[in-house]
Structure formats: structure tokens, C-alpha cells
Design a protein around this motif. Structure first.
Motif, mmCIF file in Angstrom:
data_model
loop_
_atom_site.group_PDB
_atom_site.id
_atom_site.type_symbol
_atom_site.label_atom_id
_atom_site.label_comp_id
_atom_site.label_asym_id
_atom_site.label_seq_id
_atom_site.Cartn_x
_atom_site.Cartn_y
_atom_site.Cartn_z
ATOM 1 N N PRO A 1 8.566 50.654 27.602
ATOM 2 C CA PRO A 1 8.499 49.499 26.699
ATOM 3 C C PRO A 1 8.121 49.980 25.312
ATOM 4 C CG PRO A 1 6.470 49.660 27.958
ATOM 5 C CD PRO A 1 7.319 50.832 28.372
ATOM 6 N N LEU A 2 8.701 49.374 24.295
ATOM 7 C CA LEU A 2 8.442 49.871 22.934
ATOM 8 C C LEU A 2 8.252 48.746 21.944
ATOM 9 C CD1 LEU A 2 11.627 51.912 22.940
ATOM 10 C CD2 LEU A 2 9.510 53.078 22.486
ATOM 11 N N TYR A 3 7.367 48.979 21.018
ATOM 12 C CA TYR A 3 7.237 48.104 19.849
ATOM 13 C C TYR A 3 6.619 48.950 18.747
ATOM 14 C CZ TYR A 3 5.958 44.250 16.832
ATOM 15 O OH TYR A 3 5.839 43.409 15.759
ATOM 16 N N GLU B 1 7.314 52.034 17.478
ATOM 17 C CA GLU B 1 6.962 53.388 17.941
ATOM 18 C C GLU B 1 7.847 54.453 17.304
ATOM 19 O OE1 GLU B 1 4.322 53.840 19.599
ATOM 20 O OE2 GLU B 1 3.972 52.202 21.009
ATOM 21 N N ASP C 1 11.088 45.752 22.064
ATOM 22 C CA ASP C 1 10.768 44.504 21.372
ATOM 23 C C ASP C 1 11.175 44.715 19.930
ATOM 24 O OD1 ASP C 1 9.716 42.705 23.178
ATOM 25 O OD2 ASP C 1 7.695 43.518 23.083
ATOM 26 N N ARG D 1 10.397 39.254 20.348
ATOM 27 C CA ARG D 1 9.334 40.045 20.964
ATOM 28 C C ARG D 1 8.848 39.341 22.228
ATOM 29 N NH1 ARG D 1 3.691 41.996 18.068
ATOM 30 N NH2 ARG D 1 2.891 43.153 19.864
ATOM 31 N N LYS E 1 4.936 43.556 26.384
ATOM 32 C CA LYS E 1 5.113 44.685 27.301
ATOM 33 C C LYS E 1 5.422 44.280 28.752
ATOM 34 C CE LYS E 1 2.793 48.627 29.282
ATOM 35 N NZ LYS E 1 1.617 49.465 29.408
ATOM 36 N N ASP F 1 4.361 54.534 28.951
ATOM 37 C CA ASP F 1 4.303 54.073 27.557
ATOM 38 C C ASP F 1 4.930 55.110 26.624
ATOM 39 O OD1 ASP F 1 3.009 51.854 28.385
ATOM 40 O OD2 ASP F 1 1.019 52.425 27.635
ATOM 41 N N ALA F 2 5.298 54.658 25.428
ATOM 42 C CA ALA F 2 5.977 55.562 24.487
ATOM 43 C C ALA F 2 5.005 56.319 23.597
ATOM 44 C CB ALA F 2 6.920 54.750 23.612
ATOM 45 N N ASP F 3 3.709 55.940 23.614
ATOM 46 C CA ASP F 3 2.793 56.505 22.616
ATOM 47 C C ASP F 3 2.136 57.807 23.062
ATOM 48 O OD1 ASP F 3 1.123 55.588 24.557
ATOM 49 O OD2 ASP F 3 0.174 54.036 23.357
ATOM 50 N N GLN G 1 0.153 58.389 25.403
ATOM 51 C CA GLN G 1 -1.167 58.309 26.055
ATOM 52 C C GLN G 1 -1.017 58.694 27.532
ATOM 53 O OE1 GLN G 1 -2.639 54.222 24.543
ATOM 54 N NE2 GLN G 1 -4.416 55.557 24.679
ATOM 55 N N ARG H 1 -6.361 60.499 30.216
ATOM 56 C CA ARG H 1 -5.512 59.751 29.283
ATOM 57 C C ARG H 1 -5.790 60.201 27.854
ATOM 58 N NH1 ARG H 1 -4.153 53.727 27.632
ATOM 59 N NH2 ARG H 1 -1.948 53.837 28.124
ATOM 60 N N ARG I 1 -3.640 57.876 21.527
ATOM 61 C CA ARG I 1 -2.304 57.617 20.987
ATOM 62 C C ARG I 1 -1.856 58.773 20.119
ATOM 63 N NH1 ARG I 1 1.094 53.809 19.179
ATOM 64 N NH2 ARG I 1 1.183 52.151 20.734
ATOM 65 N N ALA J 1 -2.654 50.883 18.312
ATOM 66 C CA ALA J 1 -2.296 50.166 19.551
ATOM 67 C C ALA J 1 -1.540 48.893 19.179
ATOM 68 C CB ALA J 1 -3.543 49.837 20.335
ATOM 69 N N GLN J 2 -0.496 48.570 19.935
ATOM 70 C CA GLN J 2 0.331 47.401 19.624
ATOM 71 C C GLN J 2 -0.117 46.177 20.403
ATOM 72 O OE1 GLN J 2 2.404 47.612 17.165
ATOM 73 N NE2 GLN J 2 2.051 49.802 16.963
ATOM 74 N N ILE J 3 -0.919 46.395 21.443
ATOM 75 C CA ILE J 3 -1.422 45.257 22.213
ATOM 76 C C ILE J 3 -2.817 44.938 21.693
ATOM 77 C CG2 ILE J 3 -2.033 44.412 24.520
ATOM 78 C CD1 ILE J 3 0.050 46.313 25.669
HETATM 79 N N1 UDP Z 1 4.517 47.401 23.586
HETATM 80 C C1 UDP Z 1 5.631 46.573 23.725
HETATM 81 N N2 UDP Z 1 5.581 45.304 23.221
HETATM 82 C C2 UDP Z 1 4.469 44.810 22.600
HETATM 83 C C3 UDP Z 1 3.332 45.641 22.503
HETATM 84 C C4 UDP Z 1 3.383 46.922 23.012
HETATM 85 O O1 UDP Z 1 6.649 46.984 24.273
HETATM 86 O O2 UDP Z 1 4.485 43.650 22.183
HETATM 87 C C5 UDP Z 1 4.577 48.773 24.106
HETATM 88 C C6 UDP Z 1 4.057 49.829 23.143
HETATM 89 O O3 UDP Z 1 5.049 50.241 22.236
HETATM 90 C C7 UDP Z 1 3.646 50.945 24.100
HETATM 91 C C8 UDP Z 1 3.147 50.168 25.323
HETATM 92 O O4 UDP Z 1 3.715 48.863 25.226
HETATM 93 O O5 UDP Z 1 4.722 51.784 24.458
HETATM 94 C C9 UDP Z 1 1.632 50.084 25.362
HETATM 95 O O6 UDP Z 1 1.156 49.492 24.153
HETATM 96 P P1 UDP Z 1 -0.226 49.913 23.480
HETATM 97 O O7 UDP Z 1 -0.261 51.365 23.261
HETATM 98 O O8 UDP Z 1 -0.445 49.043 22.294
HETATM 99 O O9 UDP Z 1 -1.241 49.449 24.611
HETATM 100 P P2 UDP Z 1 -2.489 50.199 25.274
HETATM 101 O O10 UDP Z 1 -2.172 51.652 25.347
HETATM 102 O O11 UDP Z 1 -3.631 49.877 24.401
HETATM 103 O O12 UDP Z 1 -2.553 49.546 26.620
#
Ligand code: UDP
Ligand code: MG
Length: 333
Positions: free
Chosen positions: A17-19, A21, A50, A78, A81, A101-103, A105, A204, A207, A212-214
Motif C-alpha cells: 500500500p502506498l501514499y 512514498e 492512494d 484515498r 491502507k 509497507d513501502a517505507d 520499516q 523494525r 522509516r 508516517a502517513q497514518i
Molecule cells: N499508506 C496508504 N494510505 C494511507 C496511509 C498510508 O497506503 O492513507 C501506506 C504508506 O504509504 C505505507 C503504509 O501504508 O506504505 C504504512 O503507513 P505508515 O508508514 O504511515 O504507517 P505506520 O508505519 O506508522 O504504521
């Protein structure tokens, strides 16, 4: 049961899932490509995007041109996730699917161990965070509370400190895709689908790039989606509290009345009766709400239309009686 098919005969899907990135995607795909080169199997990436204000989409289109095995889904708006993940699972075609995830982590290199476990016969392999770098104290405490609640409230077992990073056999993906729920909580759905699972611990990372996107509120929503669809305990608690208050209110009223028969009524009897009625009636209202809640939960369970059961395997002996209407072998073409 260990799978003896050579690794190059498998296709592994990776759902991402991506937003926003754009800075992470090129490094992510490079690390992924290195992993699959070492493994020597076929692979595909399903990017579930997204629509982002940055250049994530353009970056992925360039990677497609460069020849990486990518399927890019761009949503019309959007959707967040959890739903992106479900869409990704709907569109993957591999023998197994890794959700990541794409980041960065979640280290792509862990996929090698996941595939090893999968080939040992585990249809679900879950990555468990033993340490989390780059996350603040408050957020970590909140996740502790979430897992505490999840352990006590949820009807399905979700291993502690696990995110969505996991490998799912194609069979499990198919079953999970049958759960058409709006509030998707992949961790719960994986457990609800069942099948033998293994857990792999990992550290883990923070990033790689970007924020963070969430948001925290988004994380709270995901947490609620993890508890409400998998628990009827909140409604039960209302019902039990109602019963306790009813018994307490009217019970203490009875005790007070009996004691008054011996000692006589004090001047304050109207206040005492008011208190008794207050507690007793509150209890009755809560009991009634809990009862209605029980019906609501059942209606909600029916409305979700989850699969009632999933048969993993069926073995039949040759000596089973054949149905009389069934034609003998070879005569049914
Ligand atoms: N993401 C997404 N849509 C959103 C928010 C986040 O697809 O509306 C993706 C984001 O690009 C990432 C993954 O979900 O690949 C996890 O997001 P984030 O790193 O913000 O979350 P955390 O690691 O804090 O759980
Ligand atoms: Mg992240």
C-alpha cells in the motif's frame, strides 16, 4: 509438509500500500529485486496506490518502464491502507503473497525467511516486531494498550506486536478475499481465516524517508476496527453492569426495608428511596440496552456475511458408498 518443488517454479506476489512514498519506492524495489534474485523465483509487485500529491505514481511508472514486474493500482480517491491492502490481495496472482509497507520499516530481506517457513508447510507466516526504532514513547504505550485490549476482547487470536507484514499462501489470500468487510483489519481476518501459521521475530527499522502517513487518529480507527468486528464483549459488559446495578439497587432497597421494620423509618426515607430507585432503574436501562445490543451484534454478524467455515483439506476413502444417482466413473462426460 515440506514442499519439494524447485523454488524457480513459484511466483511470489508482493502487495504494497502506498501514499506519498516517492522517495522510498526506488530503494524499496531495488532491495526487493535483490531478495528475489537471491531466491531465484518469479515475482510480481502489486502497488496499491492512494492518489498522492507527490510523484509516487510517476516514479512507479518509470520503474514499470525499466522492466520491474509491477502491477500498479491507482484508486479513484484515498481509501486508506486497510482497504488498499484488500484491493492488492484481490489483484495478486502468485502462489504466495507478501504484504509489506513501502517505507522500509519492514525489511524486504525477511521475505527469504518467510518463504522458507512457507515451504515448510505454514500457510501463514507473520513477522513479529521485537523492537521498534524511530517511534515515540507515547505511540508505543498506546500500541501496548491496544494489544492488551485485543488479547482480552478479540474472539480471534492475533499475535502481539505484529503489523500487516506477513506472507499468505494463495489459498489463504482467496479465503481472506471472501470476507467482504468495509472495516478491514488484516491481522484479524488472517486469524479468522485460520490455517497453520508461524511467527518470525524481526527488528523494525525507522522509516527510510518521509513522515508516517497514518495519523494517530487513523491508527486509533484501525485499532477500533481490530476490536469491534471481532468482539461482543463491549455489549456484554453493558449487560453485566446493568444486571449488577439492578441487583445492587433493588437488593439494597429490600435490605433497607427489612431493617426499617425493626428500627422504624427515618425522616430521610424519601432520599433513600430516590437513591435506590436511581441505581435500580439505571441498572434496568443498562440491562435493556445490553439486551438490545445482543440482538444488534447478531444482526451485525449476519450482515457481514463472513464465511461460516473454511475446510482446509478433505480426505476421502475409496470405500465411501457412492450416491445411487451418481454415474459410474468415466460415464459422466
Ligand atoms: N499508506 C496508504 N494510505 C494511507 C496511509 C498510508 O497506503 O492513507 C501506506 C504508506 O504509504 C505505507 C503504509 O501504508 O506504505 C504504512 O503507513 P505508515 O508508514 O504511515 O504507517 P505506520 O508505519 O506508522 O504504521
Ligand atoms: Mg511506516
Amino acid at each position: 509438509m515440506k514442499d519439494s518443488k524447485p523454488i524457480d517454479q513459484f511466483v511470489i506476489s508482493v502487495v504494497v500500500p502506498l501514499y506519498n512514498e516517492e522517495k522510498n519506492v526506488p530503494v524499496f524495489i531495488e532491495r526487493l529485486a535483490r531478495v528475489f534474485k537471491r531466491l531465484g523465483c518469479l515475482w510480481e509487485v502489486v502497488f496499491a496506490l492512494d492518489p498522492s500529491p507527490d510523484l509516487t505514481r510517476e516514479t512507479i511508472l518509470k520503474l514499470i518502464e525499466a522492466g520491474y514486474p509491477i502491477r500498479l493500482l491507482t484508486f479513484s480517491r484515498r481509501i486508506g491502507k486497510p482497504l488498499s491492502l484488500l484491493a492488492g490481495l484481490d489483484h495478486c496472482r502468485g502462489d504466495a503473497c507478501v504484504v509489506i509497507d513501502a517505507d522500509l520499516q519492514d525489511p524486504p530481506e525477511l521475505i527469504e525467511q518467510m518463504i522458507e517457513k512457507w515451504r515448510e508447510g505454514f500457510k501463514v507466516v507473520i513477522a513479529q516486531r521485537v523492537s521498534r526504532k524511530g517511534e515515540n514513547f507515547f505511540y508505543l504505550k498506546a500500541t501496548e494498550v491496544f494489544y492488551w485490549l485485543l488479547e482480552r476482547f478479540s474472539e480471534v487470536k492475533v499475535p502481539r506486536n505484529t503489523g500487516d507484514f506477513r506472507l499468505l499462501d494463495a489459498r489463504v489470500v482467496r479465503e481472506i478475499c471472501r470476507f467482504r468487510e468495509r472495516h478491514v483489519f488484516l491481522r484479524g481476518l488472517t486469524s479468522a481465516a485460520g490455517f497453520p501459521s508461524a511467527v518470525i521475530p524481526f527488528d523494525r527499522d525507522p522509516r527510510f524517508r518521509g513522515r508516517a502517513q497514518i495519523s494517530f487518529i487513523g491508527a486509533v480507527n484501525i485499532a477500533l476496527d481490530g476490536i469491534i468486528p471481532f468482539s461482543r464483549i463491549p455489549v456484554r459488559l453493558i449487560f453485566i453492569l446493568g444486571l449488577v446495578l439492578t441487583v445492587l439497587g433493588f437488593g439494597s432497597g429490600l435490605v433497607w426495608l427489612i431493617s426499617c421494620l425493626f428500627t422504624g423509618f427515618s425522616d430521610r426515607w424519601p432520599i433513600v428511596i430516590l437513591c435506590i430507585l436511581n441505581v435500580g432503574m439505571t441498572g434496568m436501562i443498562l440491562t435493556a440496552m445490553g439486551t438490545i445490543g445482543e440482538y444488534l451484534v447478531r444482526t451485525y454478524e449476519e450482515a457481514r456475511r463472513r464465511p461460516l467455515y473454511i475446510v482446509d483439506q478433505m480426505n476421502e476413502s475409496d470405500t465411501l458408498p457412492r450416491r445411487l444417482s451418481e454415474p459410474p466413473d468415466g460415464q459422466n462426460q
